[in-house]
Design an enzyme around this catalytic site. Structure first.
Site, short mmCIF file in Angstrom:
data_model
loop_
_atom_site.label_atom_id
_atom_site.label_comp_id
_atom_site.label_asym_id
_atom_site.label_seq_id
_atom_site.Cartn_x
_atom_site.Cartn_y
_atom_site.Cartn_z
N GLY A 1 -15.93 43.02 101.23
CA GLY A 1 -14.72 42.84 100.45
C GLY A 1 -14.31 41.38 100.36
O GLY A 1 -15.15 40.47 100.40
N SER A 2 -13.02 41.14 100.30
CA SER A 2 -12.50 39.80 99.99
C SER A 2 -12.78 38.76 101.08
O SER A 2 -12.62 37.56 100.83
CB SER A 2 -11.00 39.88 99.73
OG SER A 2 -10.74 40.63 98.56
N VAL A 3 -13.18 39.17 102.27
CA VAL A 3 -13.58 38.20 103.28
C VAL A 3 -14.71 37.32 102.74
O VAL A 3 -14.82 36.14 103.09
CB VAL A 3 -14.01 38.93 104.58
CG1 VAL A 3 -14.71 37.99 105.53
CG2 VAL A 3 -12.80 39.54 105.27
N LYS B 1 -14.94 36.04 99.91
CA LYS B 1 -14.46 35.04 98.94
C LYS B 1 -14.55 33.62 99.48
O LYS B 1 -14.45 32.65 98.72
CB LYS B 1 -13.02 35.37 98.53
CG LYS B 1 -12.92 36.61 97.65
CD LYS B 1 -11.49 37.01 97.36
CE LYS B 1 -11.44 38.27 96.48
NZ LYS B 1 -10.08 38.78 96.27
#
Length: 636
Positions: A345-347, A349
């Protein structure tokens, strides 16, 4: 005048002079004749004996030879210990003794002795067995590590009509010696080793399990799971050798007290790990509690030293008792932190942020015009909250975890440079940390990307990684852009404490120190909280720790619904990665929760990071940050 007197020949230099020839000849013949007669007689006697041995007594002597023969037996070496970074024992071995008897042989010997001298050997064998059972039970107690050793149980073992019986497997050596000394003709003692795990299930997913394997040649403690198995050759040492007498042609039936000609075994080496036992205990407890509170299927956390990449703690919510691993489920035995890959997920990014800054495409305070959605190939991606086109700072894109803003930046980076950055961060291949059963995760090769792949990867979907890999990404940013592959084993310790330090892995330059600092500073805003304006709140404000600057990132990734083979709308991986402190990094913490649901703790792992970070600052006396995290405008 008479002439000079003639002298006879000089006597030879010997003790005895020579005798007249005629006399010598007579005695010699007599002696030769007698010698021949004696030699022939001796040969006749030897021949008769040979016939007797090979013919008449062959069967009897063969039976005697079969009943007792000399057998070499290998002796297992003492197994090395497993220690934490401070020398605390996580696993070690102790000597124990198996007490055994050869019941049929013991009965026969007693009956034969009784017939010859019933005063010295009074009573029946049953009487003798009753006496032995009483003494053995009184010495050992009614039970030894789960094995019954009460008088009646031992007596029934002693009178069995079998060739070999183990009375107890793990007797204390001193007590065993006392019993063997009193009954040397009947009771034998056999060396065994027992593996001890003094902290129970602590770090059992890492350490693994080992136990005594009687079926091995030689019987020894053998690693079955985890590090005990992966490092078995180092821990096991080198076997020695002894010579014993065995019974009935069976090399496993050793006649009691016949050991001799001992060759000492070489002990195994001990392993010093990077794990800190106190931190491991605290993190393991916190992970277990939070996983339960969040309703997650599984939960894990990893703590890395930001400067060395050493694994300080690696904890899972499920563990097992290494002394009874046969009762553990596969989920309990699995080290989820390395043996389970997930979409982060957004980790993830942080890859886009690092690449965009490294290539000079964006500065932290640049303002982007971020719409509510973006189309990549045939896929439309939205943010987690509904909004129209809004101005966000580049820092705000990541602090507020905007999917759309991240994809705008990723498109500026480009596919080729983005794919290269994934490799630099170590994704798609094992870290070679030394932790057993590690998976590599999966990153699709650039030449296999579809049109929508570049709409998935930058927001942490369409690729998978282990928690250790994920934590290692943030270690690179914490360590001024230099990724140090994580490691578990710090040193091997041999005899007399001889220490062999394991070579530290070479670092991999991911980004420049300047880029790393910029990204750390940007990701501090993830924990930002503004009670007056919710638009200025980061997604991980619960991770904030008073007195310390925290840089981190929350993550939420949809899991695959196996029914429709599509992304689920209800099952997620919840992740968090954080750097403590952001202004002078010491530790990096990664957290993964598998499908938490139905509780107030299901939506974020930030509170768990807060708890772990609080412990780390106290345990290692981490100095507070020189100044508070500055406030940053996230949304204009």
């Amino acid at each position: 005048m008479p002439g000079p007197q003639q002298r006879g020949p000089r006597r030879p230099l010997s003790v005895r002079g020579s005798r007249p020839a005629a006399r010598l000849g007579g005695n010699s013949r007599l002696r030769i004749g007698i010698g021949r007669v004696l030699l022939i007689g001796a040969l006749v006697v030897a021949g008769v004996k040979l016939v007797q041995v090979q013919g008449l007594q062959a069967q009897e002597l063969s039976l005697q030879a079969q009943k007792q023969r000399t057998t070499p037996i290998d002796i297992p070496a003492e197994r090395g210990s497993i220690l934490d970074r401070n020398g605390n024992q996580l696993a070690f071995s102790i000597e124990v003794r198996a007490l055994y008897i050869l019941p049929q042989r013991a009965r026969k010997n007693w009956d034969d002795a009784h017939k010859k001298d019933d005063k010295k050997y009074p009573g029946t064998y049953e009487d003798r067995a009753r006496e032995m059972a009483k003494f053995i039970s009184s010495t050992l107690g009614p039970e030894v590590n789960g094995e019954k050793t009460d008088e009646e149980t031992v007596y029934q073992q002693l009178v069995k009509d079998i060739s070999y019986e183990v009375l107890v497997s793990e007797a204390e050596p001193a007590k065993a010696a006392k019993i063997v000394t009193k009954y040397p003709a009947e009771i034998g003692s056999e060396y065994r080793s027992k593996r001890i795990y003094p902290n129970g299930d602590l770090a059992s997913n890492i350490i693994g399990a080992a136990n005594w394997r009687q079926e091995e040649k030689p019987p020894t403690v053998q690693g079955i799971l985890g590090l005990e198995n992966a490092q078995d050759n180092v821990l096991a040492g080198r076997t020695g050798r002894r010579v014993v007498d065995t019974m009935s042609g069976d090399d496993t039936l050793v006649i009691p007290n016949t050991e001799r000609e001992l060759v000492k075994p070489q002990p195994g080496k001990s392993l010093e790990l990077t794990i800190d036992i106190d931190t491991q205990y605290a993190v393991q407890k916190m992970v277990s509690d939070y996983t339960r509170k969040s309703g997650a299927k599984n939960g894990s956390a990893v703590v890395l030293d930001s400067r060395t990449g050493e694994i300080v703690a690696m904890a899972n919510d499920k563990t097992y008792d290494p002394t009874d691993f046969g009762q553990a489920s596969e989920d309990q035995k699995r080290n989820t932190a390395v043996a389970y890959s997930f979409e982060p997920g957004s980790v993830n990014k942080i890859v886009t942020a690092a690449a965009a800054v490294e290539y000079g495409l964006f500065k932290s305070d640049d303002v982007l015009s971020v719409p509510g959605s973006i189309k990549v190939a045939d896929r439309t991606i939205k943010d987690a909250w509904n909004h129209g086109t809004v101005p966000m700072s580049f820092t705000g894109v990541f602090a507020k975890s905007s999917n759309v803003g991240t994809l705008i930046a990723a498109q500026e980076v480009g596919k080729e440079r983005y794919a290269e950055m994934l490799q630099k961060f170590g994704l798609g291949r094992r870290t070679n940390s030394g932790v057993p059963a590690e998976e590599a995760g999966q990153v699709p090769p650039l030449n296999q990307w579809s049109g929508s792949t570049f709409g998935n990867l930058p927001i942490g979907q369409g690729l998978s990684m282990t928690l250790l890999q994920m934590t290692g990404m943030y270690q690179a940013i914490a360590n001024d852009g230099l990724r140090i592959p994580p490691r578990l084993v710090r040193a091997e310790i041999g005899e007399a404490g001889a220490r062999s330090e394991k070579q530290r892995p070479d670092g991999v330059r991911v980004v420049s120190p300047e880029t790393a600092k910029t990204v750390r500073d940007m990701f501090r805003s993830t924990t930002q909280s503004d009670p007056r304006d919710m638009n200025q709140n980061g997604t991980g404000k619960q991770a904030a720790l008073p007195g310390y600057q925290i840089a981190g990132k929350t993550g939420t990734a949809q899991q695959i619904d196996q029914n429709c083979k599509c992304y689920s709308q209800s099952q997620y991986w919840i992740t968090f990665a954080g750097i403590l402190p952001a202004d002078n990094p010491r530790y990096v913490v990664g957290i993964m929760l598998d499908a938490p649901t139905g509780t107030p703790f299901s939506g974020s792992a930030a509170p768990l990071f807060h708890d772990i970070a609080t412990y780390l600052t106290q345990r290692f006396q981490v100095p507070m940050s020189a100044e508070q995290t500055p406030f940053v405008q996230l949304q204009m």
